[in-house]
Design a protein around this motif. Structure first.
Motif, PDB file in Angstrom:
ATOM      1  N   LEU A  24       0.832  -1.195   0.000  1.00  0.00           N
ATOM      2  CA  LEU A  24       0.000   0.000   0.000  1.00  0.00           C
ATOM      3  C   LEU A  24       0.867   1.246   0.000  1.00  0.00           C
ATOM      4  O   LEU A  24       1.905   1.297   0.666  1.00  0.00           O
ATOM      5  CB  LEU A  24      -0.916   0.015   1.216  1.00  0.00           C
ATOM      6  N   GLN A  29      -3.831   3.121   4.051  1.00  0.00           N
ATOM      7  CA  GLN A  29      -4.197   2.088   5.006  1.00  0.00           C
ATOM      8  C   GLN A  29      -5.700   1.961   5.185  1.00  0.00           C
ATOM      9  O   GLN A  29      -6.191   0.918   5.622  1.00  0.00           O
ATOM     10  CB  GLN A  29      -3.535   2.367   6.361  1.00  0.00           C
ATOM     11  N   ARG A  31      -7.751   1.371   3.063  1.00  0.00           N
ATOM     12  CA  ARG A  31      -8.241   0.302   2.176  1.00  0.00           C
ATOM     13  C   ARG A  31      -8.405  -1.024   2.928  1.00  0.00           C
ATOM     14  O   ARG A  31      -9.120  -1.914   2.478  1.00  0.00           O
ATOM     15  CB  ARG A  31      -7.282   0.117   1.002  1.00  0.00           C
ATOM     16  N   LEU A  32      -7.735  -1.151   4.074  1.00  0.00           N
ATOM     17  CA  LEU A  32      -7.776  -2.400   4.819  1.00  0.00           C
ATOM     18  C   LEU A  32      -8.743  -2.338   6.006  1.00  0.00           C
ATOM     19  O   LEU A  32      -8.769  -3.246   6.835  1.00  0.00           O
ATOM     20  CB  LEU A  32      -6.365  -2.751   5.316  1.00  0.00           C
ATOM     21  N   PRO A  38     -11.578  -6.418   3.274  1.00  0.00           N
ATOM     22  CA  PRO A  38     -10.263  -6.654   2.677  1.00  0.00           C
ATOM     23  C   PRO A  38      -9.800  -8.099   2.780  1.00  0.00           C
ATOM     24  O   PRO A  38     -10.222  -8.862   3.659  1.00  0.00           O
ATOM     25  CB  PRO A  38      -9.358  -5.752   3.525  1.00  0.00           C
ATOM     26  N   SER A  39      -8.915  -8.471   1.866  1.00  0.00           N
ATOM     27  CA  SER A  39      -8.061  -9.647   2.018  1.00  0.00           C
ATOM     28  C   SER A  39      -6.667  -9.092   2.262  1.00  0.00           C
ATOM     29  O   SER A  39      -6.192  -8.249   1.501  1.00  0.00           O
ATOM     30  CB  SER A  39      -8.082 -10.514   0.753  1.00  0.00           C
ATOM     31  N   LYS A  40      -6.014  -9.548   3.316  1.00  0.00           N
ATOM     32  CA  LYS A  40      -4.758  -8.907   3.671  1.00  0.00           C
ATOM     33  C   LYS A  40      -3.854  -9.825   4.464  1.00  0.00           C
ATOM     34  O   LYS A  40      -4.277 -10.867   4.974  1.00  0.00           O
ATOM     35  CB  LYS A  40      -5.007  -7.631   4.462  1.00  0.00           C
ATOM     36  N   GLU A 205       1.968  -5.468   7.363  1.00  0.00           N
ATOM     37  CA  GLU A 205       0.645  -5.482   6.744  1.00  0.00           C
ATOM     38  C   GLU A 205       0.724  -5.180   5.254  1.00  0.00           C
ATOM     39  O   GLU A 205       1.363  -4.215   4.833  1.00  0.00           O
ATOM     40  CB  GLU A 205      -0.250  -4.457   7.436  1.00  0.00           C
ATOM     41  N   TYR A 206       0.068  -6.021   4.462  1.00  0.00           N
ATOM     42  CA  TYR A 206      -0.026  -5.844   3.009  1.00  0.00           C
ATOM     43  C   TYR A 206      -1.433  -6.220   2.552  1.00  0.00           C
ATOM     44  O   TYR A 206      -2.121  -7.029   3.193  1.00  0.00           O
ATOM     45  CB  TYR A 206       0.967  -6.745   2.262  1.00  0.00           C
ATOM     46  N   GLU A 207      -1.822  -5.705   1.430  1.00  0.00           N
ATOM     47  CA  GLU A 207      -3.077  -6.124   0.807  1.00  0.00           C
ATOM     48  C   GLU A 207      -2.822  -7.363  -0.046  1.00  0.00           C
ATOM     49  O   GLU A 207      -1.728  -7.552  -0.589  1.00  0.00           O
ATOM     50  CB  GLU A 207      -3.634  -4.995  -0.063  1.00  0.00           C
TER      51      GLU A 207
END
Length: 358
Positions: A24, A29, A31-32, A38-40, A205-207
């Motif tokens: 991201l 952030q 977006r989560l 979200p899928s993350k 943390e990542y998407e």
């Protein structure tokens, strides 16, 4: 997520979906947040049901007693069931390297949560996925710990806005929180992540973004196509699999199928079959534990070893480490729901690469 029929070999298009890491950009952030479904990977859990969320005691490692960290969560609604209009699968794991053993699933835990289209938390219409302001319309129902994201039943005695699950997390967060404590800089009711990151307690943390796998990458190797042991591997691959037995059809097939998308961190193939990475510790369908409701569990997705590259973990050959070949997740075929329980325990099978026998 698309469902699949593992017995339909005549379908020219693959129904397997692959998950890839997306970093991201700064300021994205939002977006989560849970309201965007979200899928993350990593960070604090984005709880689908924000009212009845687990406590840290609910997700403690049975070996070391420490709270587990979110490894990843996948938004996977089931259109065939009116009760699963929204549906998320969570995978947690222990961050203590000493808890990991070859082919042991003990340091892992899987939870499933689902909601019908009409529920008290979300609008019937899809969210505005491109709006960084949309999450403000999604109210909180319970305060979560500012450090770990689990249920927080303690608050800062000064501002009564910041919530925590325990005294230790409040102390850990104080150096960050004291800057804004008592001010309006952070609106705790908005549910925004305040930017604090406890690296010892959670993963980066990542998407996760999903793409359909190309059908030609699903071809199974014939015996004539199997590479000779070590003969067709590059130096970098040999180094990556330094403690892996490179002989065997499963590993060769695993390597060939994943070669077209080597960065995949997840394979989603609901009601399909895992892509095994070894002939050792494969799990037949009749050995998968049934759900507590009595229904069979079927395979839903697997976590790939490439995910380890994003977790900031140190893997060693000589001792225990956070490591796996694949993590295969099996979920209730009936998507059961228990009264008074929003997060349901599912099953994970850990298969490691076959070790070289000395």
């Amino acid at each position: 997520m698309a469902s699949s029929d593992s017995e339909n070999s005549d379908n020219s298009e693959s129904s397997i979906e692959l998950g890839f890491v997306q970093r991201l950009e700064i300021g994205q952030q939002w977006r989560l947040h849970r309201c965007y479904f979200p899928s993350k990977i990593g960070g604090k859990p984005a709880w689908l049901n924000p009212k009845d969320i687990p406590k840290t005691d609910d997700l403690k490692c049975s070996l070391c007693g420490k709270a587990m960290a979110l490894l990843l969560q996948i938004y996977a609604p089931n259109d065939d069931n009116s009760d699963t209009f929204h549906r998320t699968i969570y995978v947690f794991c222990c961050k203590s390297e000493s808890c990991y053993e070859h082919n042991s699933n003990i340091p892992f835990r899987v939870l499933r949560c689902q909601l019908s289209k009409d529920n008290e938390f979300y609008d019937r219409n899809p969210p505005d996925y491109e709006s960084p302001e949309y999450f403000k319309s999604c109210k909180n129902f319970i305060e979560v710990c500012r450090v770990c994201g689990f249920a927080g039943n303690k608050t800062c005695s000064r501002c009564h806005k910041a919530s925590y699950c325990c005294k230790e997390h409040q102390t850990l967060h104080w150096k960050f929180h004291k800057v804004t404590c008592g001010s309006d800089s952070h609106d705790s009711t908005a549910g925004v992540d305040d930017g604090f990151f406890a690296g010892d307690l959670m993963f980066p943390e990542y998407e996760i973004v999903m793409e359909t796998e190309e059908s030609n990458s699903c071809d199974v190797l014939s015996q004539d196509e199997l590479p000779e042991a070590n003969g067709q591997f590059s130096p970098s691959e040999l180094e990556q699999f330094a403690n892996v037995n490179l002989v065997g059809q499963e590993f060769s097939s695993f390597r060939k199928i994943t070669a077209t998308s080597p960065d995949q961190v997840l394979r989603y193939d609901k009601a399909g079959s895992p892509l095994w990475c070894s002939g050792d510790n494969k799990l037949s369908s009749d050995k998968v534990p049934k759900c507590s409701c009595g229904a069979d569990r079927y395979f839903e997705f697997q976590v790939m070893p490439q995910l380890l590259n994003y977790l900031n973990v140190q893997n060693t050959i000589d001792g225990p480490s956070i490591d796996w070949g694949i993590l295969a997740v099996f979920t209730c075929s009936a998507d059961c729901q228990s009264a008074g329980q929003s997060y349901h325990l599912e099953y994970l099978h850990k298969q490691d690469f076959e070790q070289i026998q000395s």
